[in-house]
Design a protein around this motif. Structure first.
Motif, PDB file in Angstrom:
ATOM      1  N   GLY A 109       0.776  -1.235   0.000  1.00  0.00           N
ATOM      2  CA  GLY A 109       0.000   0.000   0.000  1.00  0.00           C
ATOM      3  C   GLY A 109       0.800   1.274   0.000  1.00  0.00           C
ATOM      4  O   GLY A 109       0.267   2.324   0.376  1.00  0.00           O
ATOM      5  N   ALA A 110       2.066   1.270  -0.441  1.00  0.00           N
ATOM      6  CA  ALA A 110       2.879   2.480  -0.418  1.00  0.00           C
ATOM      7  C   ALA A 110       2.749   3.291  -1.703  1.00  0.00           C
ATOM      8  O   ALA A 110       3.221   4.419  -1.767  1.00  0.00           O
ATOM      9  CB  ALA A 110       4.345   2.112  -0.201  1.00  0.00           C
ATOM     10  N   GLU A 128      -5.997  -3.408  -0.742  1.00  0.00           N
ATOM     11  CA  GLU A 128      -7.436  -3.617  -0.558  1.00  0.00           C
ATOM     12  C   GLU A 128      -7.832  -5.033  -0.951  1.00  0.00           C
ATOM     13  O   GLU A 128      -8.612  -5.701  -0.269  1.00  0.00           O
ATOM     14  CB  GLU A 128      -8.207  -2.593  -1.391  1.00  0.00           C
ATOM     15  CG  GLU A 128      -9.710  -2.634  -1.192  1.00  0.00           C
ATOM     16  CD  GLU A 128     -10.124  -2.278   0.231  1.00  0.00           C
ATOM     17  OE1 GLU A 128     -11.191  -2.769   0.662  1.00  0.00           O
ATOM     18  OE2 GLU A 128      -9.377  -1.532   0.907  1.00  0.00           O
ATOM     19  N   VAL A 129      -7.256  -5.515  -2.071  1.00  0.00           N
ATOM     20  CA  VAL A 129      -7.568  -6.865  -2.528  1.00  0.00           C
ATOM     21  C   VAL A 129      -7.022  -7.905  -1.546  1.00  0.00           C
ATOM     22  O   VAL A 129      -7.710  -8.889  -1.205  1.00  0.00           O
ATOM     23  CB  VAL A 129      -6.984  -7.091  -3.938  1.00  0.00           C
ATOM     24  CG1 VAL A 129      -7.118  -8.561  -4.346  1.00  0.00           C
ATOM     25  CG2 VAL A 129      -7.683  -6.209  -4.949  1.00  0.00           C
ATOM     26  N   GLY A 139     -10.254  -7.866   0.667  1.00  0.00           N
ATOM     27  CA  GLY A 139     -11.064  -8.445  -0.403  1.00  0.00           C
ATOM     28  C   GLY A 139     -11.432  -9.883  -0.125  1.00  0.00           C
ATOM     29  O   GLY A 139     -11.286 -10.400   0.993  1.00  0.00           O
ATOM     30  N   GLU A 140     -11.900 -10.535  -1.176  1.00  0.00           N
ATOM     31  CA  GLU A 140     -12.260 -11.946  -1.069  1.00  0.00           C
ATOM     32  C   GLU A 140     -11.023 -12.782  -0.796  1.00  0.00           C
ATOM     33  O   GLU A 140      -9.962 -12.509  -1.344  1.00  0.00           O
ATOM     34  CB  GLU A 140     -12.866 -12.393  -2.410  1.00  0.00           C
ATOM     35  CG  GLU A 140     -14.054 -13.290  -2.240  1.00  0.00           C
ATOM     36  CD  GLU A 140     -14.666 -13.590  -3.589  1.00  0.00           C
ATOM     37  OE1 GLU A 140     -14.392 -14.682  -4.101  1.00  0.00           O
ATOM     38  OE2 GLU A 140     -15.364 -12.734  -4.111  1.00  0.00           O
ATOM     39  N   ASP A 194      -8.321  -7.461   9.307  1.00  0.00           N
ATOM     40  CA  ASP A 194      -8.101  -7.787   7.903  1.00  0.00           C
ATOM     41  C   ASP A 194      -8.005  -9.299   7.746  1.00  0.00           C
ATOM     42  O   ASP A 194      -8.165 -10.054   8.710  1.00  0.00           O
ATOM     43  CB  ASP A 194      -6.851  -7.079   7.363  1.00  0.00           C
ATOM     44  CG  ASP A 194      -5.597  -7.448   8.143  1.00  0.00           C
ATOM     45  OD1 ASP A 194      -5.462  -8.607   8.548  1.00  0.00           O
ATOM     46  OD2 ASP A 194      -4.732  -6.545   8.341  1.00  0.00           O
ATOM     47  N   ASN A 195      -7.715  -9.729   6.518  1.00  0.00           N
ATOM     48  CA  ASN A 195      -7.723 -11.156   6.222  1.00  0.00           C
ATOM     49  C   ASN A 195      -6.624 -11.938   6.942  1.00  0.00           C
ATOM     50  O   ASN A 195      -6.726 -13.163   7.059  1.00  0.00           O
ATOM     51  CB  ASN A 195      -7.574 -11.375   4.706  1.00  0.00           C
ATOM     52  CG  ASN A 195      -8.810 -10.916   3.956  1.00  0.00           C
ATOM     53  OD1 ASN A 195      -9.900 -10.773   4.537  1.00  0.00           O
ATOM     54  ND2 ASN A 195      -8.665 -10.656   2.661  1.00  0.00           N
ATOM     55  N   LEU A 196      -5.581 -11.264   7.370  1.00  0.00           N
ATOM     56  CA  LEU A 196      -4.509 -11.948   8.095  1.00  0.00           C
ATOM     57  C   LEU A 196      -4.734 -11.910   9.595  1.00  0.00           C
ATOM     58  O   LEU A 196      -4.419 -12.862  10.307  1.00  0.00           O
ATOM     59  CB  LEU A 196      -3.156 -11.324   7.741  1.00  0.00           C
ATOM     60  CG  LEU A 196      -2.717 -11.482   6.282  1.00  0.00           C
ATOM     61  CD1 LEU A 196      -1.400 -10.759   6.037  1.00  0.00           C
ATOM     62  CD2 LEU A 196      -2.578 -12.958   5.907  1.00  0.00           C
ATOM     63  N   GLU A 197      -5.263 -10.814  10.099  1.00  0.00           N
ATOM     64  CA  GLU A 197      -5.488 -10.690  11.539  1.00  0.00           C
ATOM     65  C   GLU A 197      -6.543 -11.664  12.046  1.00  0.00           C
ATOM     66  O   GLU A 197      -6.524 -12.051  13.221  1.00  0.00           O
ATOM     67  CB  GLU A 197      -5.883  -9.264  11.885  1.00  0.00           C
ATOM     68  CG  GLU A 197      -4.748  -8.256  11.716  1.00  0.00           C
ATOM     69  CD  GLU A 197      -5.208  -6.824  11.908  1.00  0.00           C
ATOM     70  OE1 GLU A 197      -4.347  -5.965  12.155  1.00  0.00           O
ATOM     71  OE2 GLU A 197      -6.426  -6.570  11.806  1.00  0.00           O
TER      72      GLU A 197
END
Length: 789
Positions: free
Chosen positions: A512-513, A522-523, A527-528, A625-628
């Motif tokens: 995201g930089a 975002e993806v 995202g999915e 998020d998807n990792l957390e």
């Protein structure tokens, strides 16, 4: 105004074993030279004191041997009593002061030995010298890691240990030469005739005093005061040091393994004489095995880590111990002096690899606050082990005795007690090696043969290591699991670098930089859910664009890049967390970034309970998020992988406790970052201004000195001219006086000549008158006496 950035230099592989690079570190180079002198003096002192003890106890064979044994025991015994005290004080006393005072005291004590000249004082002085050495050695060992970069520590230890043991044969040669020299000196100095080792002792004392003077002039950095350590009692310091060694698996494995290697070498030295006697080799064979041990040690210390560069040092340590045990077992089972010589070289080489690797890992893994105690414990324990081995080895060999094994009527083998002790020591060394390997293996699940094969291919140039490019800027990365405080610490560091250090700083993150990175973030995070390989590739794609458009241009401009996450996050999250092959994930990212490696990686490690609470707090504020949202086991695997990466590359990583207060963590970060930062343009300008001021001051001083010299020259010239003028005046006056004297003499001469002329004329006139008077005057009738005219 910022200076234009210098172009990046040509890509060259980083050489961690470059001796020239280590010697360019002025403080270490001078310390190494001082250590070389004191190590040489220590070996020379051992030879001289044992020889002097034998001379002072001369009269009986047993008395001479007991005197020599007494010196050797007194060199080792103080460790038993004073070792723990030295370890406790090693982290309290100023290390530079300890080394300087220790060298000077040892030098003075060695001077007193020949002056007093008694066996009793020789024993007392030896005991005192070894007590001082117990404080000196841990101070030196704990100082070396603070003088060289972390990636140069192994090379520095190689040089230090090679010097320590490599000066032994040099000292033996010098001692022999000194003995011959004193044989000639006794014609002029009677004292050398009565005790020829005195010259060796005086030379030995001089090496220690010179070493102390050199160390006193070294700019050794001061350690930050440890308030807790300063306030606790000595007993508490001792017990805490032992507890730290006993409860830290890595340190415990290193210490036990190094003591095992030391014991194996001690068995060989202590039993070699009887072993070679049974082989029919005699004293020459004993000398050959003794030399083989030191030859192997030097070879292993110098070449071992170089031949296996890139191989896990934790695995290398355990393997070296196992290999040393194998050579020791072969030495015990093959009763042949030629093979024994070769096996002893192999044993020494493996012991040298284990010793230098263990020293390096202790220097890298043990915190500076307890490093002195750790090295003091190791030094004391090694001496205690050596005393035990030297005492127990011969006794055990004598108890076992000689045994003959008959295999056929024509083939039998005879083994003496020394061979059986060697075999027992081999089992001990192999067991400790296996234990150390299992306890410290930093690549669980990875094939050992595969790692060795990769190292072999790398040495052949088949798979070269990625080259590192040198940039005028610096690259600092924060890594760690979610909830460790990376973002906060990265921001604080960037602010400090800008405001206090004067650097141009780029604060960035992954992913995201960049505008593209924002969409990829975002993806990936919101995202999915993606296939794990697709996720890994998208992270690598974001990283490739991030490095090409943000990181590398900033480094080429000479700026400091501070990044929140980089390659190691993919290795930990997609490798360990998603159960992909971490090496494959790492190779993809290295390809994407063209091998760009951070100058420093700060790993913030936090207890899982704390990080879970922080993630929950962040999720309540901004969502997960998807990792957390992954399971507890996922985050535990990620944390373990980060720690594993830090162990594999200790010269690049610094691991900090992210659970500490924010300011305390930031202070530790800044202290470590200072070591890798280049000078900022503002600091360079300040330095240039200071240099200009110093140059102007030097020019003013030079101009003033020149004016003084000019005035002095003019004054000297005037004085010389006046002197010449006075001399000329005196010469003219002298000439004038001489001329006047000459004229006066001439006048007197003329006057005398004129006087003589008038006198002659008068005489002639008188004679003429007399003649004329005798002629008669016609008028008077006076008779004439002369003819008439």
């Amino acid at each position: 105004m910022t200076e234009p950035a210098a172009p990046p230099t040509q890509e060259v592989p980083e050489q961690d074993h470059d001796v020239a690079a280590v010697l360019r570190v002025t403080s270490f180079r001078r310390l190494w030279l001082a250590l070389s002198g004191s190590s040489f003096g220590d070996w020379l002192g051992l030879l001289a004191t044992t020889a002097m003890a034998q001379q002072l106890a001369s009269g009986s064979y047993s008395g001479e041997n007991l005197a020599v044994a007494g010196v050797l025991i007194l060199r080792l015994a103080p460790a038993i009593v004073f070792g723990p005290l030295a370890g406790a004080l090693a982290d309290r006393l100023n290390r530079k002061f300890t080394m300087v005072v220790g060298d000077v005291l040892r030098g003075l004590l060695f001077i007193t030995i020949p002056i007093v000249g008694t066996l009793e004082w020789l024993y007392i002085a030896t005991f005192l010298i070894e007590i001082v050495a117990l404080f000196w050695m841990p101070a030196k060992e704990a100082t070396v890691p603070n003088l060289v970069p972390r990636n140069r520590l192994e090379a520095a230890n190689q040089m230090s240990l090679a010097t320590t043991y490599g000066t032994a044969p040099v000292a033996a040669l010098v001692f022999s030469l000194i003995s011959l020299l004193t044989g000639g000196l006794d014609n002029w100095f009677d004292r050398f005739a009565t005790n020829p080792v005195e010259l060796a002792l005086y030379i030995n004392a001089a090496t220690f005093i010179i070493s102390g003077i050199v160390i006193a002039r070294l700019p050794i950095p001061r350690r930050q005061a440890d308030q807790r350590g300063a306030s606790e009692s000595l007993i508490r310091s001792i017990t805490d040091g032992w507890k730290f060694i006993g409860t830290t698996p890595t340190v415990r494995g290193l210490v036990l393994g190094m003591l095992g290697a030391f014991a194996a070498a001690g068995f060989v030295i202590g039993l070699a004489s009887g072993y070679v006697k049974d082989l029919g080799a005699g004293q020459p064979g004993y000398g050959a095995l003794f030399a083989a041990v030191f030859l192997g040690l030097a070879t292993g210390m110098w070449l071992g880590p170089r031949l296996l560069a890139g191989f896990s040092r934790f695995r290398l340590f355990g393997l070296a111990l196992v290999a040393a045990g194998g050579f020791l077992a072969a030495l015990a089972l093959v009763p042949n002096i030629v093979m024994a010589f070769l096996f002893t070289i192999g044993l020494g080489a493996c012991g040298g690899v284990a010793w230098v690797t263990g020293y390096t890992l202790l220097g890298l893994t043990v915190d500076d606050a307890v490093r002195g105690r750790t090295f003091a414990f190791l030094t004391s324990a090694a001496r205690i082990v050596l005393v035990a081995v030297l005492a127990a080895g011969p006794a055990l060999a004598a108890l076992i005795g000689r045994h003959t094994f008959r295999f056929t009527d024509h083939f039998q083998l005879t083994y003496n007690g020394a061979a059986f002790v060697f075999l027992l020591a081999a089992v001990l060394a192999i067991s400790l090696g296996v234990l150390a390997y299992r306890e410290m293996d930093d690549r669980p699940g990875a094939s050992l043969l595969h790692d060795l094969h990769e190292v072999w291919l790398t040495r052949r140039g088949v798979t070269p290591q990625p080259a590192r490019r040198a940039y005028p800027g610096a690259f600092v990365v924060f890594e760690g699991g979610d909830g460790t405080g990376k973002t906060t610490q990265a921001r604080l560091l960037a602010d400090w670098l800008r405001s206090d250090q004067g650097h141009e700083v780029v604060l960035t993150r992954e992913p995201g930089a960049t505008p593209v990175g924002v969409r990829l973030r975002e993806v990936l995070l919101h995202g999915e859910p993606l296939a794990v390989r697709a996720e890994a590739l998208l992270f690598a794609a974001d990283r490739a664009h991030h490095v090409e458009s943000v990181v590398r241009p900033a480094l080429e401009r000479g700026e400091i890049v501070v990044s929140d996450r980089y390659v190691d996050s993919s290795v930990a999250y997609q490798g360990a967390g998603r159960d992909l092959d971490g090496d494959e994930v790492g190779r993809i990212s290295r390809w994407a970034t063209e091998g760009l490696v951070p100058d420093l990686t700060v790993l913030l490690d936090v207890d899982p309970v704390i990080s879970t609470g922080r993630r929950a707090r962040d999720a309540a504020r901004s969502g997960e998020d998807n990792l957390e949202v992954q399971s507890k086991g996922f985050h535990e695997r990620v944390r373990a992988r980060f720690l594993d990466l830090a162990r594999r590359e200790p010269h690049r990583y610094v691991v900090l406790d992210g659970g500490l207060p924010v300011d305390e963590v930031q202070a530790q970060v800044r202290q470590r970052v200072r070591e890798v930062l280049p000078l900022s343009p503002r600091r360079r300008a300040q330095l240039a201004e200071r240099l200009q001021e110093e140059d102007a001051s030097r020019e003013r001083r030079a101009a003033a000195e020149s004016e003084v010299h000019r005035m002095d020259a003019e004054l000297r010239e005037r004085r010389m001219a006046e002197a010449r003028e006075r001399e000329e005046s005196r010469r003219r006056a002298r000439d004038e006086a001489e001329r006047q004297l000459q004229e006066e003499a001439e006048r007197e001469l003329r006057a005398q000549e004129d006087g003589r002329g008038r006198h002659e004329a008068d005489r002639r006139s008188a004679a003429a008158a007399a003649a004329a008077a005798q002629v008669l005057d016609p008028l008077t009738g006076t008779p004439e006496e002369g003819p008439r005219p």
